[in-house]
Design an enzyme around this catalytic site. Structure first.
Site, PDB file in Angstrom:
ATOM      1  N   SER A 149       0.855  -1.212  -0.102  1.00  0.00           N
ATOM      2  CA  SER A 149       0.039  -0.018  -0.060  1.00  0.00           C
ATOM      3  C   SER A 149       0.852   1.304  -0.091  1.00  0.00           C
ATOM      4  O   SER A 149       1.541   1.505  -1.021  1.00  0.00           O
ATOM      5  CB  SER A 149      -1.027  -0.006   1.148  1.00  0.00           C
ATOM      6  N   GLU A 167     -12.072  12.895  -9.247  1.00  0.00           N
ATOM      7  CA  GLU A 167     -11.655  13.887  -9.962  1.00  0.00           C
ATOM      8  C   GLU A 167     -10.194  14.191 -10.527  1.00  0.00           C
ATOM      9  O   GLU A 167      -9.741  15.153 -10.663  1.00  0.00           O
ATOM     10  CB  GLU A 167     -11.684  15.349  -8.890  1.00  0.00           C
ATOM     11  N   HIS A 191      -4.224  -0.314  -4.405  1.00  0.00           N
ATOM     12  CA  HIS A 191      -5.474  -0.346  -4.179  1.00  0.00           C
ATOM     13  C   HIS A 191      -6.124   0.060  -5.660  1.00  0.00           C
ATOM     14  O   HIS A 191      -7.350   0.528  -5.732  1.00  0.00           O
ATOM     15  CB  HIS A 191      -6.281   0.394  -3.281  1.00  0.00           C
TER      16      HIS A 191
END
Length: 301
Positions: A149, A167, A191
């Site tokens: 991660s 966005e 992820h």
């Protein structure tokens, strides 16, 4: 440029328990690490010189819940018969100068960065003797550096540290800064599939088309040897975004807050045992992969 003797393993992670804790995630149940990692952690061990006898140091700096993360990592490695597992609970730059900690990373076979907030990693370790020791050992020794991660996102020289998925293709929403610098010429996002982060990687590559974008899904990782040969490990998918043949973008013309346009980015998808050569910019697909009792097996062909 000299070829690193060490190995770098970057993992897409499961649930990020650092700066992006969602309301649905119960931090008192640390099974989020999922050990995806029975497979991937096992590979970390087999790539280490001393395998089950390896000395492993886990760095929990990125996490807001280091105690829970520590317990889970120790348990997971113990499950794989690795008992020499220690935790470096480094919470600020002063901690990085601790002489005991510096000696421990000099003696470790594997150093692993946990998940959380990658900006904590760059801000706390950047420019320190601690990071210099890790880089020197990675370059000159048969030494394994792993990160999941945030620990994976921060492994590269350039890292994405901010930007919502919705966005991402609005100019100014994706933020990039320097990472820990174990590998050059790549961006790493984690992820990736589960959180729909393709826009973040497209934007990052469009703004730096000479840098390969790597999107690691959960339960997906890359084993990087010689600083350039990347092998897919784990059951998840890895998305590569190549901007070298990008024709045009308006990213430098539009104002902050405006959408951007990009022409001709190339996308690759990697799965277990596939390889990508960063020097040749070539994907090598493993054509035959067997599945037996839910376990992926590389066929001989």
């Amino acid at each position: 440029m000299s070829v690193p003797k060490g190995k770098l393993i970057i993992i897409g992670g499961a649930v990020d328990m650092g700066s992006n804790i969602s309301a649905q995630e119960n931090i008192l149940q640390p099974n989020y690490i999922k050990f995806f990692e029975t497979g991937i952690l096992k590979r970390i061990i087999t790539e280490s010189t001393h395998q089950e006898g390896s000395k492993i140091e886990v760095i929990t700096t990125a996490s807001q819940i280091p105690e829970l993360v520590s317990t889970e990592y120790i348990s997971a490695f113990n499950h794989l018969n690795v008992t020499n597992v220690n935790i470096l609970d480094i919470r600020n730059r002063e901690d990085t100068a601790n002489k005991e900690y510096l000696q421990r990373i000099r003696e470790a076979d594997v150093v692993m960065f946990s998940g959380g907030d990658q900006l904590r990693l760059s801000a706390i370790f950047g420019g320190t003797e601690f990071l210099q020791i890790l880089k020197k050992r990675y370059k000159n020794e048969h030494f394994v550096i792993a990160g999941t991660s945030a620990g994976a996102a921060a492994a590269s020289a350039h890292m994405i540290y901010r930007g919502s998925s919705n966005e991402a293709l609005i100019k100014g929403h994706v933020q990039i800064t320097a990472g820990l610098g174990f590998i050059d010429s790549v961006f790493v996002d984690t992820h990736f599939v589960q959180r729909g982060r393709i826009g973040r990687l497209l934007y990052a590559v469009a703004s730096n088309p000479g840098i390969l974008g790597i999107g690691l899904g959960e339960d997906a990782g890359l084993l990087i040897t010689e600083g350039s040969m990347m092998e897919a490990i784990g059951s998840g998918l890895i998305i590569l975004v190549d901007g070298r043949n990008m024709v045009e973008t308006n990213i430098y013309d539009v104002e902050i807050g405006a959408p951007v346009s990009i022409e001709n980015l190339k996308v690759h998808v990697m799965s277990i045992y596939d390889k990508y050569d960063l020097l040749q910019n070539k994907l090598l697909i493993k054509k035959i992969v067997k599945v037996e009792d839910g376990v992926f097996i590389k066929a001989d062909k």
